[in-house]
Design an enzyme around this catalytic site. Structure first.
Site, PDB file in Angstrom:
ATOM      1  CB  SER A   1      -0.899  -0.195   1.207  1.00 10.56           C
ATOM      2  OG  SER A   1      -2.067   1.019   1.050  1.00 10.56           O
TER       3      SER A   1
ATOM      4  CG  ASP B   1      -6.433  -3.260  -3.575  1.00  8.95           C
ATOM      5  OD1 ASP B   1      -7.176  -1.991  -3.254  1.00  8.95           O
ATOM      6  OD2 ASP B   1      -5.228  -3.482  -3.205  1.00  8.95           O
TER       7      ASP B   1
ATOM      8  CG  HIS C   1      -5.810  -2.142   0.115  1.00  6.44           C
ATOM      9  ND1 HIS C   1      -5.102  -2.083  -0.852  1.00  6.44           N
ATOM     10  CD2 HIS C   1      -5.488  -1.056   1.078  1.00  6.44           C
ATOM     11  CE1 HIS C   1      -3.826  -1.195  -0.666  1.00  6.44           C
ATOM     12  NE2 HIS C   1      -4.139  -0.710   0.544  1.00  6.44           N
TER      13      HIS C   1
END
Length: 231
Positions: free
Chosen positions: A118, A186, A198
């Protein structure tokens, strides 16, 4: 898109779409052994995760250890806030870059593995792409450091959606040794809208897939440039 995009745009655009609220418990990163390990993993956690390597990082490391053919593995958690103040991702890029440069200099036979999830993937994008200082990132890595990096594994990488391609395409030095995985729809790394995806990189098997890729690289397998885990 190409690597000519300034790092400022990379960090702002990539990090700004990373979801917060992923305050998931994670074990702390392994402490350094003091001796040069066979493999040094450097992992940047995602937004909102507590200090350490985060759930995704831990799942990746746990999958890698039994595949590493008896090699010793140390883990370094990139030191940065991982908050919604996304410009501070540059702090993570500086920390990761300095650690990797020091490791390459002091343990030249150690195989380095870079990883991030991320916002942490954006941190790894920065050190793998940027060639000049910009927007708080002051420690670009010399090209020679790439010789010490065996593999790169990133998950839920915002650059896939915002910059038009994965790190495999954005980085001439590191692209061929990178696996850049997006879990289905995602929305951080695809045009989908499955927000739950995610947070499910371990559960979906993608951390294991990445560990298999990295283990192959560590064993001297030919670079794999296809991206089989994208959504």
């Amino acid at each position: 898109m190409t690597t000519k995009l300034p790092l400022s745009r990379l960090l702002i655009m990539a990090a700004a779409v990373v979801f917060s609220g992923l305050t998931l418990a994670a074990p702390a990163a392994a402490a350094p052994t003091g001796a040069c390990p066979d493999v040094q993993v450097v992992f940047a956690r995602g937004t909102g995760e507590p200090a350490g390597i985060g759930r995704v990082g831990q799942s990746f490391v746990d999958a890698l250890r039994p595949l590493a053919s008896g090699k010793s593995i140390d883990v370094y958690a990139v030191n940065y806030p991982a908050t919604r103040d996304f410009l501070r991702a540059a702090e993570g890029a500086n920390d990761a870059s300095l650690f990797v440069q020091n490791m390459a200099a002091t343990c030249p036979d150690t195989s380095i593995v870079l990883g991030g999830y991320s916002q942490g993937a954006a941190v790894i994008d920065a050190i793998a792409v940027a060639q000049t200082p910009t927007l708080g990132f002051t420690q670009p890595m010399p090209a020679t450091v790439a010789d010490h990096v065996a593999a790169v594994a990133v998950f839920g990488n915002p650059s896939i959606r915002l910059l038009g391609g994965p790190l495999t395409a954005l980085s001439p030095l590191y692209g061929s040794k990178t696996i850049d995985l997006c879990n289905g729809a995602d929305p951080v790394c695809s045009n989908g809208n499955d927000v739950a995806a995610h947070s499910l990189y371990g559960e979906s098997g993608l951390t294991t897939q990445a560990a298999q890729f990295v283990a192959g690289r560590l064993a001297g397998a030919a670079p794999i440039t296809t991206l089989s885990g994208r959504g």
